[in-house]
Enzyme design. Structure first.
Site, PDB file in Angstrom:
ATOM      1  N   GLU A 178      -1.842 -56.677 -14.629  1.00  0.00           N
ATOM      2  CA  GLU A 178      -1.441 -57.821 -15.463  1.00  0.00           C
ATOM      3  C   GLU A 178      -1.192 -59.094 -14.644  1.00  0.00           C
ATOM      4  O   GLU A 178      -0.083 -59.636 -14.611  1.00  0.00           O
ATOM      5  CB  GLU A 178      -0.207 -57.472 -16.290  1.00  0.00           C
TER       6      GLU A 178
ATOM      7  N   GLU B 240      -3.652 -49.945 -21.938  1.00  0.00           N
ATOM      8  CA  GLU B 240      -2.286 -49.514 -22.251  1.00  0.00           C
ATOM      9  C   GLU B 240      -1.950 -49.772 -23.710  1.00  0.00           C
ATOM     10  O   GLU B 240      -2.323 -50.808 -24.271  1.00  0.00           O
ATOM     11  CB  GLU B 240      -1.254 -50.324 -21.435  1.00  0.00           C
TER      12      GLU B 240
ATOM     13  N   GLU C  92      12.267 -49.262 -17.730  1.00  0.00           N
ATOM     14  CA  GLU C  92      11.363 -48.712 -18.741  1.00  0.00           C
ATOM     15  C   GLU C  92      11.727 -47.300 -19.188  1.00  0.00           C
ATOM     16  O   GLU C  92      10.910 -46.591 -19.767  1.00  0.00           O
ATOM     17  CB  GLU C  92       9.912 -48.789 -18.235  1.00  0.00           C
TER      18      GLU C  92
END
Ligand code: GLA
Ligand code: ZN
Length: 666
Positions: free
Chosen positions: A148, A304, A352
């Protein structure tokens, strides 16, 4: 170049965070879900290179060996998106300087200065070692560079590189002064080193405001190019040892920071991460898939998505039963060749730990989420390669352009609420709701492929664009544009002579003034059919030149002025929508556009279902999805066909419940 052999079903897998017993358990459980692929080594730099001169590959060797034995398609990360602590300690310059001018220290990720030679040196060295070691593994299917890419750096190294970038682009300092109109506020520069980066310490005001939009747009172009250079650097390092495996990096849909049309040219295959919020319209997700297909004009990878929930949104709702499956088929319907999750096993710690995964904290396959993943996996397995690299035919093209995105949102006035993506989405939504297939296209696409080309808020007109559009319409094309179009050149300087500048001849209108409406304000309009409506946000005060009126304002001091127009031009026509209209009014205009352009729906029946078509080897595949909250009847066209997913015969009696999916061929 290697070809993908099957549709991938897998995702980010971090066995390095777990003990070995867990790995074995993973392999057993994943088999139950027909998982055939794993994305590994995305964030392992600190493990692989524990210090400046030491590399350690034993663990990664073991992971790759295990996956190879189990016949996984391996998506191999290069690990360069999070830097090891030792690097920051010894070379603090690897960190970025942010918009406020703060030099960042060790921590977080996606924060290497793209112009740090130290970062470049160690990233290249790491990637070469990976490519040399694993490049010839037959199970290696895709290289996944970094992660990303995004963000900006405003450090001195970047500032120097920016000046070089400008010298290449403008050649002389006079040309820079002219391009950014620096005579305004007496900002004229005489030497290259007088140019400073546009952050809060310079001409930047905040992420979306700048005293000199031309400068800030150039800085965005420069940053997009700089990060792309980092990508190309890693790509070259891989190609030294491995010329066969396709290379990607995961994109982020309508993410503002990078010009993905430019990026896609350097990528062998596009992949992207799809994280809609609980209230994102399905049409917007569909549009984003179409954009990710559009940037390279071919099928893509879903790198994803979460199987259940995220952790980083304000409200991380669970996906409802059937939703993940339906969402995955929507992804495939719009051009995906893979369904990959973040992640395969939920982490125990870090920010996360509340992010959904195929294996949840309970550690077993006995969960609702796992069962749904498993159902999808087995269905994908039974589809085999029938849909791999299938096409998505479309007669409508909607232009999306990052330069426009940047310039439109930097510009000061006339209305701060104008959002580029929302403007594009509103047009996309019209076609989506009628099951009319759309390609998202670049400003330099071959327009002749399309019956209709739509360019909402085409604020910046570059190069040959106006001429290309004229040629397209001249030969019979149907073109639609709107307010805030044809206003500036590539440097954000107004194209003089009356709006919409170079589109004035094509549209046959002159917009004398642009009114801005506050959220509590609106105008009334009446369309040619007599239909009454409202407008918001922005209102052009239009004069007809060669165009005809399709409706007019019935309130405000410009009552009686046209609000939308159509201009015959050569064998085609150009529509101009002069204000932000309510949905029904806009639909009336676009109905006429479709009529004039002779645009066909995927299925010519009224339905609330999303129906998307992919084509392969002369076969049509129809993905029929219920994203409404009520039961919907199957359109008659599909009476008697068979659902390939459940192997069930369908009839007019067939009802699709919310999130139901049917896949048929014709
Ligand atoms: C991004 C990143 C992943 C992970 C997910 C969580 O897409 O690429 O590493 O952080 O978000 O949603
Ligand atoms: Zn920098």
């Amino acid at each position: 170049m290697k070809k993908m052999k099957r549709m991938l079903h897998g995702g980010d897998y971090n066995p390095n965070q777990w003990e070995k017993e867990v790995w074995k358990e993973d392999m057993r459980i994943f088999k139950d879900a027909a998982i055939n692929s794993a994305t590994i080594n995305v964030f392992s730099w600190a493990k692989i290179q524990p210090s400046e001169e030491v590399y350690y590959f034993d663990e990664l060797d073991e992971i790759i060996e295990m996956l190879t034995k189990e016949n996984y398609d391996i998506v191999l990360g290069t690990s360069t998106a999070a830097l090891p602590a030792w690097m920051f300690k010894k070379y603090p310059e690897v960190g970025r300087v942010d918009f406020d001018g703060r030099q960042h220290r060790f921590g977080h990720r996606h924060n290497a200065c793209p112009h740090s030679l130290v970062y470049q040196k160690y990233a290249t060295r790491l990637v070469e070692k990976l490519a040399e070691r694993y490049g010839d593994n037959p199970q290696l299917s895709i290289w996944h560079i970094n992660n990303e890419y995004g963000g900006e750096c405003y450090c001195e190294k970047c500032e120097k590189a920016f000046r070089v970038w400008l010298q290449n682009k403008y050649k002389t300092i006079e040309a820079v002064n002219k391009a950014w109109n620096l005579e305004f506020w007496g900002h004229t520069v005489y030497e290259w080193d007088e140019i400073v980066v546009p952050n809060a310490l310079g001409d930047g005001m905040d992420a979306n405001n700048s005293a000199f939009a031309g400068l800030s747009v150039d800085y965005r172009r420069f940053m997009s190019d700089s990060l792309l250079d980092n990508f190309k650097m890693e790509k070259a390092a891989i190609r030294k040892y491995d010329q066969e495996t396709p290379i990607t990096t995961n994109l982020m849909g309508t993410f503002k920071g990078l010009d993905y049309f430019k990026w896609a040219k350097e990528m062998d295959i596009v992949s992207w991460d799809n994280y809609p919020s609980y209230n994102t319209p399905w049409s917007k997700t569909a549009m984003t898939h179409d954009l990710m297909r559009g940037v390279k004009n071919r099928s893509f990878m879903l790198m994803e998505q979460t199987p259940s929930q995220q952790n980083w949104q304000p409200y991380n709702s669970l996906k409802k039963p059937g939703q993940m499956r339906a969402q995955s088929y929507q992804t495939i319907a719009h051009g995906a060749d893979t369904i990959q999750y973040f992640q395969l096993r939920r982490s125990v710690g870090g920010c996360e730990k509340f992010h959904g995964a195929v294996i949840e904290h309970v550690g077993t396959e006995n969960t609702r989420v796992f069962r749904e993943v498993s159902q999808l996996g087995h269905e994908m397995q039974s589809l085999g390669d029938s849909l791999l690299e299938a096409n998505n035919p479309a007669e409508v093209g909607i232009i999306f352009d990052w330069d426009n995105y940047w310039a439109l949102e930097y510009t000061s006035g006339p209305n701060k609420d104008l959002s580029y993506v929302d403007q594009i989405h509103q047009y996309y939504q019209y076609f989506y709701e009628r099951n009319i297939a759309v390609d998202m296209i670049s400003v330099d696409a071959d327009f002749s492929k399309y019956k209709v080309v739509v360019a909402p808020v085409l604020y910046m007109i570059k190069d040959q664009m106006a001429e290309n559009l004229e040629a397209y319409v001249e030969k019979g094309g149907t073109f639609v544009t709107t307010f805030m179009s044809g206003i500036v050149d590539q440097s954000d300087n107004v194209l003089l002579g009356g709006y919409p500048g170079p589109l004035r001849k094509l549209t046959g209108v002159w917009a004398e003034e642009i009114d801005a409406l506050a959220p509590e304000q609106k105008n009334n309009i009446q369309l040619a059919s007599g239909q009454k409506g409202e407008t918001f946000l922005l209102s052009d005060i239009l004069h007809l030149e060669t165009a005809e009126s399709l409706g007019e304002y019935t309130s405000n001091f410009y009552k009686g002025c046209p609000v939308a127009t159509k201009n015959h031009f050569g064998k085609g026509q150009a529509f101009y929508v002069g204000a932000q209209m309510d949905t029904d009014s806009l639909a009336e205009i676009l109905d006429q556009v479709c009529y004039d352009g002779d645009v066909k729906k995927v299925v010519d029946e009224k339905t609330n279902l999303e129906i998307t078509r992919r084509q392969k080897d002369g076969k049509d595949f129809y993905f029929i999805l219920n994203f409404t909250t009520e039961d919907q009847k199957l359109p008659e066209t599909f009476d008697g066909s068979t659902d390939l997913l459940k192997n069930e015969r369908l009839s007019v009696e067939t009802v699709l419940q919310p999130y139901d999916v049917v896949l048929v061929t014709k």
